[in-house]
Design an enzyme around this catalytic site. Structure first.
Site, short mmCIF file in Angstrom:
data_model
loop_
_atom_site.label_atom_id
_atom_site.label_comp_id
_atom_site.label_asym_id
_atom_site.label_seq_id
_atom_site.Cartn_x
_atom_site.Cartn_y
_atom_site.Cartn_z
N ARG A 148 38.71 47.82 25.09
CA ARG A 148 39.31 46.92 25.79
C ARG A 148 38.75 45.74 26.16
NH1 ARG A 148 44.30 48.66 27.74
NH2 ARG A 148 45.22 50.20 26.49
N CYS A 433 48.53 46.08 41.97
CA CYS A 433 48.97 45.73 40.28
C CYS A 433 50.32 45.26 40.34
CB CYS A 433 49.08 47.43 39.72
SG CYS A 433 50.43 48.16 40.46
#
Ligand code: SRM
Ligand code: SF4
Length: 568
Positions: A148, A433
């Site tokens: 990632r 988040c």
């Protein structure tokens, strides 16, 4: 209810079969994107991740639409891969335009220094990804079972150490991309190139068992929170700023599944040390080890951390030696890691400055009172400053000339942007988040309740004179830990709607994991839960002792006694 182990299936998961037969992650994606409709098939959903996108739906409207027997409001999230969070002014402006033309009018800075767009419709997906590529950025491998976005220190310091870290992060990011040209053909209409060898020599035909994360740091700047990564590389320099090499730690990862005691957060463990020019070689060796030994039958237990836990660090070290081709040096100690303050004004070291602008939950948008997105656009456009995204979800505007500082402060103030100096210390280090309404895994809110939760706990800290102490808060809408909720002083982890498990005992600088103190505390009850804990910290904490370390020293039972709850 005690955690239980659910038996795991032993045959390869469906995603493994899909990857194997996908012809370099292409599947039927091109055809499906060309078809009408608002949704993609399950196979396309899974392959899209490798190309940086998730199909989502608006969870706020889903129930009402269902009652009216209407389709959910399907939309796509697109994530930009940008090692170390670095953008040029031009790239930022290109992304900013995209937020209006293709997405929901916001850019979302991620906890891995990336940028996400939400609310993209199916028909806009290909043009959006193409537009991102036109800014010379990519979304390839921003998600999926591959390496990632590379993280590293965001501070745009123009010194040997920071420059080297940025260069190495870029080098790794480029070297670890998949070789398949599927992405370019699907989204950029690239014609197949005769003779191009697509063999995935590193990843193999089924790529990795799961996502793989890498972070680079120097001990004095762990702003990337590297020990939460599958692989952390901590650079050690001598007194003359010569890079001696990297201590490599492996097996970090924070996600866990409730009611599965065999899934858990873990911080990376130091395993070896390599010289300056061997970084790529050792990283590839770790990736091969995980590729061959990671669990491909159970995606909830497929990360490198479980290989490390199940086989032990000694086995990992021995096996890594054989992948690397020689006996690796033992890890060199790196001492204490430190997360520095990046917000506010800082000299870069080359006569220019950076300004760290706080971005609550990383959401760059305009509201009635604060037009943050417009302000940033104006500053970037007018003063050609280059933004860097931080792992704290903030933005650093770099390369500012000293004579422009006052004017930039003025533009931000005109748009109602609160400078870091006017924010409480607690607010500066609070992450959340996205959770609802976009995240399909959210059990409850995170980003949308960050502000009231911060205000409530901030009030308590003030009451005890603790308002200037550094303390980190991380809120997530489920146990996956996307805002690194198990690695800071306080983690609030969504359990059921409106309720959070409280984690404490981690530390500010990312050295220690936290432990679960309370389960299912309603949002309105968080103040009552923390009041006795903050009071005890104020009266019984040692000088300079952080809140997390204080909680660890006290122990769970003593803390529970303070809150009036009994140990479970
Ligand atoms: Fe994450 C899944 C958002 C950083 C652990 N994460 C998701 C998804 C894609 C939900 C899904 O699978 O359907 C979320 C999309 C929500 C949305 O609406 O945008 C999501 N993760 C995020 C971001 C945007 C959170 C943020 O506040 O910024 C971060 C994007 C980073 C990026 O640019 O690449 C993000 N996620 C993290 C981190 C933190 C980190 O890497 O430093 C973690 C913990 C570390 C780790 O990987 O263990 C993390 N995300 C997860 C997990 C649990 C993985 C596991 O192995 O247990 C999932 C669920 C999964 O993969 O199945 C997940
Ligand atoms: Fe979604 Fe859970 Fe990650 Fe939050 S922590 S973004 S709710 S997966």
């Amino acid at each position: 209810m005690p955690d239980q182990i659910i038996p795991v299936p032993r045959k390869p998961s469906g995603v493994e079969t899909l990857k194997q037969g996908s012809h370099g992650l292409r599947g039927r994606l091109a055809a499906e994107l060309a078809e009408g409709g608002v949704q993609v098939s399950e196979d396309a959903y899974n392959l899209l991740k490798f190309h940086g996108s998730y199909e989502q739906f608006d969870r706020d409207t889903a129930t009402a639409l269902k009652q009216q027997k209407l389709e959910k409001d399907y939309q796509f999230m697109v994530r930009v891969r940008m090692p170390g969070g670095v953008l040029t002014a031009e790239q930022y402006l290109g992304l900013d335009r995209l937020a209006d033309s293709h997405a929901n009018g916001t850019l979302r800075i991620t906890t891995r220094q990336g940028i996400q767009f939400h609310g993209i419709l199916k028909g806009e997906l290909k043009p959006s990804i193409a537009a991102i590529n036109h800014t010379l950025l990519t979304t390839l491998s921003a998600c999926g079972d591959v390496v990632r976005n590379l993280m590293t220190t965001a501070a745009p310091r123009r010194d040997t150490r920071h420059t080297r870290l940025r260069e190495d992060a870029n080098m790794l990011s480029a070297a670890l991309l998949p070789r398949s040209r599927g992405y370019h053909q699907i989204f950029l209409d690239e014609e197949p190139v005769a003779g191009y060898d697509e063999t995935e020599t590193l990843y193999g035909p089924t790529y990795l068992p799961r996502k793989f994360k890498i972070g680079l740091a120097v001990p004095e700047d762990n702003s990337a929170d590297v020990l939460a990564n599958d692989l952390a590389a901590i650079a050690l320099f001598d007194e003359a700023d010569q890079l001696l090499g990297y201590t490599i730690a492996v097996g970090g990862g924070l996600g866990m599944t409730h009611n599965r005691a065999d899934t858990f957060p873990r911080l990376a463990s130091p395993v070896c040390f390599v010289g300056p020019d061997r970084l790529l070689a050792v990283v590839e060796a770790v990736i091969r080890l995980q590729r061959d030994h990671g669990d491909r039958t159970d995606r909830r237990r497929a990360r490198l951390k479980y290989v490390v836990e199940d086989h032990g660090l000694e086995w990992v070290k021995r096996t890594l030696d054989s992948y690397y081709g020689e006996t690796l040096e033992a890890p060199r100690p790196f001492g204490r890691l430190h997360i520095p303050e990046l917000l506010g004004w800082h000299e870069q070291g080359d006569g220019l400055w950076w300004l760290g602008v706080p971005v609550p939950s990383g959401r760059i948008g305009d509201t009635e009172t604060v037009t943050l997105r417009t302000a940033l656009r104006e500053v970037v456009q007018r003063y050609r400053v280059d933004p860097v995204m931080t792992a704290q979800q903030d933005v650093l505007l770099s390369n500012i000339r000293p004579e422009d500082r006052a004017a930039i402060d003025g533009v931000l103030a005109d748009h109602g942007v609160v400078p870091a100096s006017a924010l409480s210390t607690f607010s500066r280090f609070a992450l959340a988040c996205p959770a609802l309404p976009t995240c399909g895994l959210a059990l409850t809110e995170a980003e949308r309740v960050r502000e009231p939760i911060v205000a409530a706990l901030d009030g308590l800290l003030r009451r005890h004179g603790l308002q200037d102490r550094r303390i980190s808060l991380r809120i997530t809408g489920c146990p996956n830990g996307c805002a690194r909720s198990y690695a800071g002083d306080i983690g609030l982890v969504g359990r059921i709607p409106g309720h959070y498990a409280i984690y404490v005992g981690g530390d500010f600088d990312g050295h220690t994991l936290s432990f679960r103190l309370l389960e299912r505390v309603p949002q309105a009850g968080l103040g009552d839960a923390f009041a006795p804990l903050f009071e005890a910290w104020a009266t019984q904490g040692l000088p300079e002792e952080g809140f997390g370390p204080f909680c660890t020293r006290m122990g769970r039972d003593a803390l529970l006694a303070l809150t009036g709850a009994r140990a479970a």
